[in-house]
Design a protein around this motif. Structure first.
Motif, mmCIF file in Angstrom:
data_model
loop_
_atom_site.group_PDB
_atom_site.id
_atom_site.type_symbol
_atom_site.label_atom_id
_atom_site.label_comp_id
_atom_site.label_asym_id
_atom_site.label_seq_id
_atom_site.Cartn_x
_atom_site.Cartn_y
_atom_site.Cartn_z
ATOM 1 N N ALA A 65 16.532 151.569 95.897
ATOM 2 C CA ALA A 65 16.645 151.355 97.344
ATOM 3 C C ALA A 65 16.152 149.966 97.728
ATOM 4 O O ALA A 65 15.060 149.557 97.352
ATOM 5 N N ALA A 66 16.967 149.232 98.474
ATOM 6 C CA ALA A 66 16.568 147.937 99.037
ATOM 7 C C ALA A 66 16.563 148.072 100.551
ATOM 8 O O ALA A 66 17.344 148.835 101.124
ATOM 9 N N SER A 67 15.681 147.325 101.209
ATOM 10 C CA SER A 67 15.580 147.454 102.665
ATOM 11 C C SER A 67 15.713 146.127 103.397
ATOM 12 O O SER A 67 16.203 146.082 104.516
ATOM 13 N N HIS A 68 15.245 145.035 102.778
ATOM 14 C CA HIS A 68 15.230 143.744 103.453
ATOM 15 C C HIS A 68 15.691 142.629 102.511
ATOM 16 O O HIS A 68 15.501 142.717 101.299
ATOM 17 N N VAL A 69 16.243 141.595 103.116
ATOM 18 C CA VAL A 69 16.500 140.334 102.423
ATOM 19 C C VAL A 69 15.801 139.236 103.221
ATOM 20 O O VAL A 69 16.092 139.049 104.403
ATOM 21 N N ALA A 102 24.689 148.769 103.284
ATOM 22 C CA ALA A 102 23.336 149.307 103.104
ATOM 23 C C ALA A 102 22.480 149.140 104.352
ATOM 24 O O ALA A 102 21.335 149.591 104.380
ATOM 25 N N LYS A 103 23.030 148.488 105.379
ATOM 26 C CA LYS A 103 22.315 148.247 106.639
ATOM 27 C C LYS A 103 20.968 147.568 106.389
ATOM 28 O O LYS A 103 19.924 147.988 106.903
ATOM 29 N N LEU A 104 21.003 146.526 105.561
ATOM 30 C CA LEU A 104 19.782 145.801 105.225
ATOM 31 C C LEU A 104 19.360 144.896 106.375
ATOM 32 O O LEU A 104 20.192 144.390 107.126
ATOM 33 N N THR A 105 18.079 144.675 106.496
ATOM 34 C CA THR A 105 17.535 143.773 107.500
ATOM 35 C C THR A 105 17.401 142.374 106.902
ATOM 36 O O THR A 105 16.838 142.214 105.820
ATOM 37 N N ILE A 106 17.910 141.375 107.599
ATOM 38 C CA ILE A 106 17.789 139.987 107.180
ATOM 39 C C ILE A 106 16.619 139.364 107.934
ATOM 40 O O ILE A 106 16.617 139.331 109.165
ATOM 41 N N VAL A 107 15.625 138.899 107.202
ATOM 42 C CA VAL A 107 14.456 138.250 107.808
ATOM 43 C C VAL A 107 14.572 136.750 107.580
ATOM 44 O O VAL A 107 14.679 136.300 106.440
ATOM 45 N N GLN A 108 14.557 135.991 108.659
ATOM 46 C CA GLN A 108 14.718 134.542 108.559
ATOM 47 C C GLN A 108 13.357 133.855 108.647
ATOM 48 O O GLN A 108 12.641 134.009 109.633
#
Length: 237
Positions: free
Chosen positions: A29-33, A103-109
């Motif tokens: 499981a991945a949640s964020h990039v 996967a509806k991942l969250t992208i954090v900038q």
């Protein structure tokens, strides 16, 4: 959960998309990039603004020392503006990639910083870039972080983590949900059969993972242990 870190460039984004696909294949499981080192909007110049800088740098009658300063300022503006344009292109490519959308991942900038992130104070300041504004207000004051629409940790995540801190009379497995899951997993008949089939090598890996669950990535590439690891990850997540 798996958190991916990359930069907004062709090679890094391509490798990130491939990694995300491999994580899905391995049932991880991945949640964020986290996209690091982004040139911020206040360091980017429009074409009109850049034209003004070019005109100023070529002003007749400027002293030699001032020409040097003007040239350096113009080159710095060219660099940051060009880099932002490139980064915007690949950030958009990442945001719209099927691996991220499905996967509806969250992208954090995370912005490019003028200083090196070393030492506890700098790390604490940097951590503010990964948290939501309302969470930052509940912690020790620090220089304001760049405003980002999506965050890695919010109040809910933080609160649940804080509640997981074991007390003196509380078993570690009761306070650590992952440890509790691992203990329950080892009672699963399918997992026990795979451990037995794997022999001493599998048992040694299990002993290591019981003490350090995050070492799972060490064993994912081992063909002898892949059936065990994939079955365990599927049941855990």
């Amino acid at each position: 959960r798996f958190v991916v870190v990359c930069i907004a460039e062709y090679l890094s984004v391509s490798e990130t998309k491939r990694l995300l696909q491999d994580l899905v294949t391995c049932n991880v499981a991945a949640s964020h990039v986290i996209v690091n080192q982004l040139v911020t909007a206040d360091a980017h110049l429009t074409d009109k603004e850049m034209a003004k800088i070019e005109k100023w740098a070529n002003t007749p009658g400027m002293s030699e020392s001032m020409k040097v300063v003007a040239t350096k300022a113009r080159n710095a503006c060219r660099l940051t503006s060009s880099r932002r344009a490139i980064q915007t292109k690949y950030l958009t490519e990442l945001q719209t990639a099927p691996q991220v959308q499905e996967a509806k991942l969250t992208i954090v900038q995370v912005p490019l910083l003028p200083e090196e992130v070393t030492g506890p104070i700098a790390i604490c300041k940097f951590s503010k870039l990964l948290t939501s504004p309302d969470f930052n207000q509940t912690t020790d004051p620090a220089p304001p972080a760049a405003k980002m629409p999506r965050v890695l940790y919010d109040n809910q995540t933080s609160s649940s983590s804080a509640q997981a801190t074991p007390s003196a009379d509380q078993p570690a497995t009761a306070a650590n949900p992952l440890a509790s899951k691992v203990e329950a997993l080892l009672e699963d008949p399918e997992i026990q059969a795979l451990i037995e089939q794997g022999g001493p090598k599998a048992q040694n890996a299990v002993d290591d993972l019981k003490a350090n669950p995050m070492n799972v990535m060490t064993y994912m590439a081992d063909p002898d242990l892949q059936p065990l690891v994939q079955a365990a990850m599927k049941k855990l997540f």
